[in-house]
Design an enzyme around this catalytic site. Structure first.
Site, PDB file in Angstrom:
ATOM      1  CG  ASP A 105      37.937 -34.291  -6.838  1.00 37.04           C
ATOM      2  OD1 ASP A 105      37.815 -33.369  -6.032  1.00 37.04           O
ATOM      3  OD2 ASP A 105      37.687 -35.480  -6.554  1.00 37.04           O
ATOM      4  NE  ARG A 167      28.132 -40.869 -17.776  1.00 40.09           N
ATOM      5  CZ  ARG A 167      29.312 -40.751 -17.182  1.00 40.09           C
ATOM      6  NH1 ARG A 167      29.851 -39.573 -17.036  1.00 40.09           N
ATOM      7  NH2 ARG A 167      29.948 -41.819 -16.731  1.00 40.09           N
TER       8      ARG A 167
HETATM    9  P1  5GP Z   1      40.765 -36.141 -10.182  1.00 40.24           P
HETATM   10  O1  5GP Z   1      41.791 -37.043 -10.764  1.00 40.24           O
HETATM   11  O2  5GP Z   1      40.983 -34.692 -10.513  1.00 40.24           O
HETATM   12  O3  5GP Z   1      40.608 -36.364  -8.704  1.00 40.24           O
HETATM   13  O4  5GP Z   1      39.376 -36.621 -10.739  1.00 40.24           O
HETATM   14  C1  5GP Z   1      38.788 -36.176 -11.878  1.00 40.24           C
HETATM   15  C2  5GP Z   1      37.647 -37.089 -12.238  1.00 40.24           C
HETATM   16  O5  5GP Z   1      36.931 -37.556 -11.072  1.00 40.24           O
HETATM   17  C3  5GP Z   1      36.625 -36.311 -13.040  1.00 40.24           C
HETATM   18  O6  5GP Z   1      36.914 -36.375 -14.423  1.00 40.24           O
HETATM   19  C4  5GP Z   1      35.342 -37.024 -12.697  1.00 40.24           C
HETATM   20  O7  5GP Z   1      35.166 -38.137 -13.530  1.00 40.24           O
HETATM   21  C5  5GP Z   1      35.548 -37.504 -11.267  1.00 40.24           C
HETATM   22  N1  5GP Z   1      34.944 -36.553 -10.316  1.00 40.24           N
HETATM   23  C6  5GP Z   1      35.597 -35.747  -9.449  1.00 40.24           C
HETATM   24  N2  5GP Z   1      34.740 -34.994  -8.725  1.00 40.24           N
HETATM   25  C7  5GP Z   1      33.496 -35.330  -9.162  1.00 40.24           C
HETATM   26  C8  5GP Z   1      32.165 -34.889  -8.820  1.00 40.24           C
HETATM   27  O8  5GP Z   1      31.930 -34.025  -7.963  1.00 40.24           O
HETATM   28  N3  5GP Z   1      31.143 -35.469  -9.492  1.00 40.24           N
HETATM   29  C9  5GP Z   1      31.327 -36.425 -10.441  1.00 40.24           C
HETATM   30  N4  5GP Z   1      30.244 -36.928 -11.034  1.00 40.24           N
HETATM   31  N5  5GP Z   1      32.563 -36.871 -10.797  1.00 40.24           N
HETATM   32  C10 5GP Z   1      33.625 -36.317 -10.166  1.00 40.24           C
END
Ligand code: 5GP
Length: 184
Positions: A105, A167
């Protein structure tokens, strides 16, 4: 067999996921053929379904290990400071590592983790993510293997949760608004 009542607006079907995971596994198998000391590292909990399918389709000798991380602050990754809740069981020094993530993300979690794992001197380190939310990126991080590009929406299923649930949905999609309303 769809889960009833069906709670998501489906974005990626179970069939499409299976085909893409198979293709990714083939690509990885071709790249790592003949490589000894391969370790596939899953980030808990979101990657558990993906990694289970991925490694079973990889025709390579490999080991599987897991890490669990959480970020400080109330929003996942809001601070970019990541706490290791569960570390790897084994050393990755001199080993070829593929980190398997459910979704990238902002990129903050992976950015931290890759830096952390690099200090342990792996022979190589690559990232495989099922979903890539490009538009949300705050930190550039190299993701060598990507399953699908994902619009900037909150998705669940195939390992991804909302408040710990969903999940186990076989497909990926956006929760229907009435499901959020019920949860309030
Ligand atoms: P980042 O550090 O890249 O912002 O976040 C990654 C983590 O955020 C992912 O491993 C996941 O756990 C959570 N995450 C980010 N976007 C989503 C989403 O659209 N749905 C879900 N369920 N988790 C997300």
């Amino acid at each position: 067999m769809p889960h009833r009542p069906y709670v998501i607006d489906e974005m990626i079907s179970a069939k499409s996921i299976a085909a893409r995971v198979e293709a990714l596994a083939k690509e990885i198998t071709a790249s790592y053929r003949g490589t000894n000391k391969l370790v596939v590292v899953g980030l808990l909990r979101g990657s558990f379904v993906f990694i289970a399918d991925l490694v079973r389709a990889m025709n390579l000798a490999l080991e599987v290990d897991f890490m669990a991380v959480s970020s400080y602050g109330d929003r996942p990754s809001s601070s970019g400071v990541v706490r290791i809740l569960k570390d790897l069981n084994s050393s990755i020094a001199g080993r070829h590592v593929i980190v398997v993530e459910d979704i990238v993300d902002t990129g903050l979690t992976l950015d931290y983790l890759v830096e952390n794992l690099q200090t342990r001197h792996p022979a190589s380190l690559k990232v495989c993510a099922l979903l890539d939310k490009r538009e949300a990126r705050k930190r550039e991080v190299a993701v060598e293997y990507i399953g699908f590009h994902c619009p900037n929406e909150f998705v669940v299923g195939y390992g991804l949760d909302y408040c710990g649930r969903y999940r186990n949905l076989p497909a990926i999609g956006v929760l229907k608004p009435e499901v959020y309303r019920k949860a309030e």
